[in-house]
Design an enzyme around this catalytic site. Structure first.
Site, short mmCIF file in Angstrom:
data_model
loop_
_atom_site.label_atom_id
_atom_site.label_comp_id
_atom_site.label_asym_id
_atom_site.label_seq_id
_atom_site.Cartn_x
_atom_site.Cartn_y
_atom_site.Cartn_z
N CYS A 10 2.91 8.14 14.10
CA CYS A 10 1.89 8.17 13.05
C CYS A 10 0.55 7.72 13.63
CB CYS A 10 2.30 7.25 11.91
SG CYS A 10 2.64 5.58 12.45
N CYS A 13 0.40 4.32 15.30
CA CYS A 13 1.10 4.22 16.58
C CYS A 13 0.23 4.79 17.69
CB CYS A 13 2.41 4.98 16.52
SG CYS A 13 3.37 4.63 15.05
#
Lengths: 77, 376
Positions: A10, A13
């Protein structure tokens, strides 16, 4: 030094990975950056919130993007 | 490990080593500064906010009728004025709500929530899980690790579901916007019924003994979870400056991401406001049409919108005679059940359990819709 970034991929991250690489670069450190995207592997390592960062096998934070300062401290600077 | 002592900050001591660093400090600290400095800035910004907010109606009228030259009382003019007034207004209110929520959320972490829920009995656990679901910050793609964390702490499956249902459904941004746009009654109804659906649905799923419908790898990992959890780092508790920064970061993250949804939502709302005749919706979305609630849920489940984007649409629908129960059911099904979330949960739940989850939550929303159409 092995740096592991835990996260399924995501935005947060990616942000964490980018930041870790940038901090390594600025500090002139040489390290291997690995991404752990599999939930099974995360679970086995005790990662219950993402993004998480581990340095040389030890989890340093989970559930948030760490700060530059924290990363430097974990990288031993 | 190769160390090249070339970095500028190589010899600078770092307070983080002692674990005193505020959690999740901004990536690029805005000049550092003290708590006092932050408070002064907040007060100054609040004054600017208040001043600009007061100017909005005049600004919208000027833009729609003077600058664009639209006729007063015309449909297009009405829609344009609605759009020019609501867009800055909702975004400014969103700013306020998100900042407050960001600060409140700094008191909660997934790990703390998990500790609070561990060892709770079922009924009380469901209530607490639903309440904590509304305030615990977690990235939606973190749902699977979070789920595993709950299992590792021995949180019952039904209690875990109460949390997972409440987290998206009782969206604090939506509650805040409903409060400022439609009043405290609607906001309280939304929050109360959302929590009730999460509590009851979680309880029901817990009673169904669905443990064997967890994915095989989840069940295989279960005995070792507690041991794996020992590796989890202790998160430092942020100080007040850190909490205020968490608010700023929430504004940057959330408002930065949802503003297109909000603008799109207001555009749809403006269209409804300007072009849909008064009362026309009461025939299709009113109390008398029994099928309107299931239709709203069926329409809402596959749709996905950010909670902040759906509120302006809700406001416009209500204004044109749609009934509150139908609109609440629509709003809940849009934000609580979404395809991306199903895809993520499918990684830990077998198809059967996933269907039960959607079915129970959908049924709960349906009941809420009927209840309000009947009572109000």
């Amino acid at each position: 030094m092995l740096i592991e970034i835990f996260g399924p991929g995501c935005a947060k991250c990616h942000e964490t990975e980018k930041l870790a690489r940038a901090v390594l670069n600025e500090a002139g450190l040489d390290a291997q950056v690995a991404k752990v995207t599999d939930f099974k592997d995360m679970t086995a390592r005790g990662v219950f919130a993402t993004p998480a960062v581990a340095v040389d096998g030890a989890l340093k934070c989970s559930g948030r993007v760490p700060s530059r300062k924290e990363l430097l401290a974990w990288f031993g600077k | 490990m190769k160390l090249l002592e070339t970095g500028r900050e190589a010899n600078r001591g770092c307070s983080c080593a002692g674990g005193k660093c505020p959690a999740g400090e901004p990536v690029a600290p805005s000049g550092g500064g003290t708590l006092k400095g932050r408070l002064a800035l907040i007060v100054a910004l609040a004054f600017v906010w208040w001043f600009v907010y007061g100017m909005l109606p005049a600004f919208a009228g000027y833009l729609a009728y003077d600058l664009l030259g639209l006729a007063r009382g015309s449909r297009l003019g009405g829609a344009a004025e609605f759009f020019f007034y609501d867009t800055p207004k909702v975004l400014m209110l969103l700013l306020l709500v998100v900042y407050g929520v960001g600060v409140v959320r700094s008191f909660f972490t997934p790990a703390r929530t998990r500790r609070l829920l561990a060892g709770k009995s079922e009924a009380a656990g469901n209530v607490m899980a639903a309440l904590l679901g509304t305030v615990t910050p977690f990235c939606s793609c973190s749902a699977v690790p979070l789920f595993m964390g709950f299992l590792s702490a021995g949180v019952p499956l039904g209690v875990t579901f109460s949390f997972l249902i409440a987290a998206p459904m009782v969206n604090e941004v939506a509650v805040g916007l409903l409060y400022v746009l439609l009043g405290w009654k609607v906001a309280a109804l939304y929050m109360g019924t959302g929590l009730a659906v999460a509590i009851v649905a979680g309880f029901v799923i817990g009673r169904l003994n669905m443990e064997r419908h967890l994915e095989d790898w989840v069940r295989a990992a279960r005995p070792n979870l507690a041991a794996a959890g020992a590796a989890e780092p202790d998160e430092p508790e942020p100080d007040w400056a850190g909490r205020l920064d968490a608010g700023t970061r929430a504004v940057r993250d959330i408002v930065g991401k949802v503003w297109p949804w909000v603008v799109a939502g207001i555009a749809v709302g403006a269209g409804i406001h300007g072009y849909v005749p008064e009362g026309v919706l009461s025939a299709i979305m009113g109390k008398s049409a029994w099928w309107s609630v299931p239709a709203a849920v069926a329409l809402g489940v596959p749709m996905y919108s950010n909670a902040a984007g759906i509120v302006p649409v809700v406001q416009a629908l209500l204004e044109k005679g749609a009934s509150l129960g139908t609109v609440l059911a629509f709003m809940m099904s849009v934000i609580a059940l979404s395809l991306p979330e199903m895809v993520i949960l499918r990684k830990v739940l077998k198809m059967r359990l996933l269907c039960v989850f959607v079915g129970v939550v959908g049924l709960g929303i349906l009941l809420v819709g009927y209840l309000f159409n009947m009572v109000l």
